[in-house]
Design a protein around this motif. Structure first.
Motif, mmCIF file in Angstrom:
data_model
loop_
_atom_site.group_PDB
_atom_site.id
_atom_site.type_symbol
_atom_site.label_atom_id
_atom_site.label_comp_id
_atom_site.label_asym_id
_atom_site.label_seq_id
_atom_site.Cartn_x
_atom_site.Cartn_y
_atom_site.Cartn_z
ATOM 1 N N ILE A 103 0.765 -1.310 0.083
ATOM 2 C CA ILE A 103 -0.183 -0.082 -0.119
ATOM 3 C C ILE A 103 0.946 1.146 0.113
ATOM 4 N N SER A 104 0.940 1.770 -0.845
ATOM 5 C CA SER A 104 1.858 3.129 -1.281
ATOM 6 C C SER A 104 1.084 4.231 -0.649
ATOM 7 N N ILE A 105 1.955 4.977 0.211
ATOM 8 C CA ILE A 105 1.136 6.288 0.922
ATOM 9 C C ILE A 105 1.995 7.487 0.386
ATOM 10 N N VAL A 106 1.517 8.155 -0.313
ATOM 11 C CA VAL A 106 2.269 9.267 -0.851
ATOM 12 C C VAL A 106 1.213 10.666 -0.666
ATOM 13 N N VAL A 208 3.460 -3.787 3.527
ATOM 14 C CA VAL A 208 4.518 -3.238 3.419
ATOM 15 C C VAL A 208 4.288 -1.671 3.491
ATOM 16 N N PHE A 209 4.827 -0.986 4.385
ATOM 17 C CA PHE A 209 4.638 0.553 4.790
ATOM 18 C C PHE A 209 5.877 1.155 4.448
ATOM 19 N N PHE A 210 5.923 2.150 3.797
ATOM 20 C CA PHE A 210 7.310 2.821 3.276
ATOM 21 C C PHE A 210 7.162 4.188 3.445
ATOM 22 N N ASP A 211 7.868 5.046 4.361
ATOM 23 C CA ASP A 211 7.820 6.316 4.762
ATOM 24 C C ASP A 211 8.519 7.186 3.726
ATOM 25 N N THR A 212 8.033 7.592 2.567
ATOM 26 C CA THR A 212 8.800 8.640 1.899
ATOM 27 C C THR A 212 8.622 9.888 2.146
ATOM 28 N N ALA A 213 9.809 10.678 2.119
ATOM 29 C CA ALA A 213 9.568 12.323 2.139
ATOM 30 C C ALA A 213 8.958 12.813 0.997
ATOM 31 N N LEU A 226 13.650 5.684 -5.958
ATOM 32 C CA LEU A 226 13.297 5.219 -4.643
ATOM 33 C C LEU A 226 12.180 4.583 -4.588
ATOM 34 N N ASN A 227 11.377 5.072 -5.692
ATOM 35 C CA ASN A 227 9.781 4.376 -5.198
ATOM 36 C C ASN A 227 9.324 3.378 -6.217
ATOM 37 N N LYS A 228 10.097 2.349 -6.325
ATOM 38 C CA LYS A 228 9.735 1.336 -7.168
ATOM 39 C C LYS A 228 8.501 0.537 -6.662
ATOM 40 N N TYR A 229 8.381 0.839 -5.398
ATOM 41 C CA TYR A 229 7.198 -0.089 -4.505
ATOM 42 C C TYR A 229 5.954 0.637 -5.063
ATOM 43 N N SER A 234 -0.755 -2.646 -4.603
ATOM 44 C CA SER A 234 -2.012 -3.210 -4.730
ATOM 45 C C SER A 234 -3.281 -1.941 -4.449
ATOM 46 N N GLY A 235 -2.615 -0.986 -3.918
ATOM 47 C CA GLY A 235 -3.450 0.427 -3.783
ATOM 48 C C GLY A 235 -2.697 1.614 -3.384
ATOM 49 N N ILE A 236 -3.143 2.703 -3.595
ATOM 50 C CA ILE A 236 -2.398 4.066 -3.322
ATOM 51 C C ILE A 236 -3.193 4.787 -2.293
ATOM 52 N N ILE A 237 -2.810 5.433 -1.257
ATOM 53 C CA ILE A 237 -3.469 6.338 -0.537
ATOM 54 C C ILE A 237 -2.494 7.640 -0.700
ATOM 55 N N PHE A 238 -3.486 8.569 -1.399
ATOM 56 C CA PHE A 238 -2.632 9.586 -1.694
ATOM 57 C C PHE A 238 -3.288 10.950 -0.822
ATOM 58 N N LEU A 239 -2.367 11.374 0.197
ATOM 59 C CA LEU A 239 -2.809 12.303 1.124
ATOM 60 C C LEU A 239 -2.728 13.525 0.677
#
Length: 411
Positions: A103-106, A208-213, A226-229, A234-239
């Motif tokens: 789950i990508s959190i961007v 998998v949780f990945f904290d990207t600046a 940096l962000n191949k993940y 399976s889903g993107i959470i866009f803040l």
């Protein structure tokens, strides 16, 4: 249970066929070797490579999967430890047997990604997974330690807001840039042949949780490194930071704005620009033409809801407590109301450019509003907070789980 044909490494996010996975010797008396792959992963000095036990492929001439164990060619001792051939990190069993759930959190800088990650993990372990009859556990001691170091201790012991995540271009050894890996176990009902009674099996997911600046999303070159993940998500959470919207800032007190933002909003990248970069990254990686929409579900999330809930119309569903955990399913009527309300607010506040990027690029998306820290828990001037009591933080994640057929929905 049979192995999958392919897997995505939860550490380096490279994709491999199952039979390409390697074993690592676990015999302490076996000699150490230069581990170039692990040195590269750890951003180490290749002139002084890290040491590790022998890694090797299993001797399986006819099998298309992996044997349960293999024998080290150096010491001939049996080992059960399976590692990724690209980075040599040990692979969780759920990565080989279960489903990959990246789950990508961007979002742009200072949208609250670290707070969201720090709180949602705590909530998943202690509340959300339990309400759905499952559990979530850390994959290893390293994940436990790094969660406490970068998130848990400050949020739940020191009661302080988190610092902004430092760009990996300026701090390549920052431990926050290694993914936090958890195993989510959910029961799955199934019907036994020739029997009337249903059975149950446990489905395991590598989370998998990945904290990207936010800074690392300002450049497509940096993102591709940096962000191949993101491309394997399976889903993107866009803040979305509501403070970036001028119509919102004009309705709030200056004090509320300053306490909610650690950077000058004018110096941060626009959310619609980052959404465009993320979309191009996925398209380029997957060779997807612009005329086709991306099929990764995207949850567009208003973060920092605690700072703006005072200007939300009275009676809005988004002000109410989330009902999904209590119902042990994703409640579609509640989701429909929240999606419509947040979408309406974005239109009213002139966020058309971001909404357009979402509509043009993605076939499945929805809008949410959350507060990681909780309503009336806006950080004080000294950074102090009360213990997080999140508002609707589970909604976007549960929607993604529903879209990936992990949990059921109800009306």
């Amino acid at each position: 249970m049979a192995f999958k044909k392919t897997f995505i490494c939860p550490y380096c996010f490279s994709q491999h066929k199952i039979r390409e996975a390697e074993f690592r010797c676990t015999n302490k008396r076996c000699k150490d070797f230069d581990d170039i792959e692990m040195t590269i992963y750890e951003n180490g000095d290749l002139n002084k490579p890290l040491k590790g036990k022998k890694t090797f492929k299993a001797d399986s001439k006819i099998s298309i999967t992996l044997p349960k164990y293999a024998f080290c060619p150096e010491c001939e001792k049996k080992t059960f430890k399976v590692v990724c051939p690209s980075c040599h990190n040990a692979l969780p069993e759920a990565t080989l047997f279960g489903r990959d759930m990246i789950i990508s959190i961007v979002g742009s800088r200072d949208t609250g990604k670290s707070h969201f990650i720090g709180v949602i993990i705590k909530e998943l372990i202690e509340r959300i997974s339990i309400k759905f009859g499952g559990n979530m556990v850390a994959n290893d001691d390293d994940t436990i330690k790094r969660y406490e170091t970068f998130f848990g201790r400050k949020l739940y012991t020191d009661l302080q807001k988190l610092d902004l995540t430092v760009s990996s271009e300026r701090s390549v050894n920052n431990g926050a840039y290694k993914p936090l890996i958890y195993i989510l176990n959910f029961p799955h009902k199934f019907s036994l042949p020739f029997f009337n009674n249903p059975g149950k099996e446990i489905n395991s997911f590598t989370f998998v949780f990945f904290d990207t600046a936010g800074e690392d999303l300002n450049s497509e070159d940096t993102m591709s490194t940096l962000n191949k993940y993101i491309c394997n998500s399976s889903g993107i959470i866009f803040l979305l930071d509501p403070m970036q919207i001028s119509a919102v800032r004009n309705q709030l007190k200056t004090e509320s704005i300053s306490r909610s933002s650690s950077v000058n909003w004018e110096s941060t990248a626009r959310s619609d620009d980052i959404m465009a970069r993320v979309s191009r990254l996925i398209r380029n990686n997957n060779n997807l033409p612009s005329k086709l929409k991306i099929d990764i579900p995207v949850a567009a999330v208003f973060s920092k809801f605690d700072a703006i809930y005072s200007i939300i119309p009275e009676g809005s569903t988004v002000l109410e407590t989330s009902p999904h955990c209590a119902n042990k399913s994703f409640v579609l009527s509640d989701w429909h109301n929240v999606n419509q309300e947040v979408q309406g607010l974005l239109k009213e506040w002139g966020a058309d450019s971001f909404m357009s990027q979402l509509e043009i690029n993605y076939s499945n998306y929805s809008y949410f509003a959350v507060s990681s820290l909780g309503l009336d828990n806006n950080p004080r001037e000294d950074g102090g907070i009360e213990r997080p009591r999140p508002h609707r933080i589970e909604d976007p994640l549960l929607w993604l789980l529903m879209e990936n057929k992990v949990i059921e929905s109800s009306k």
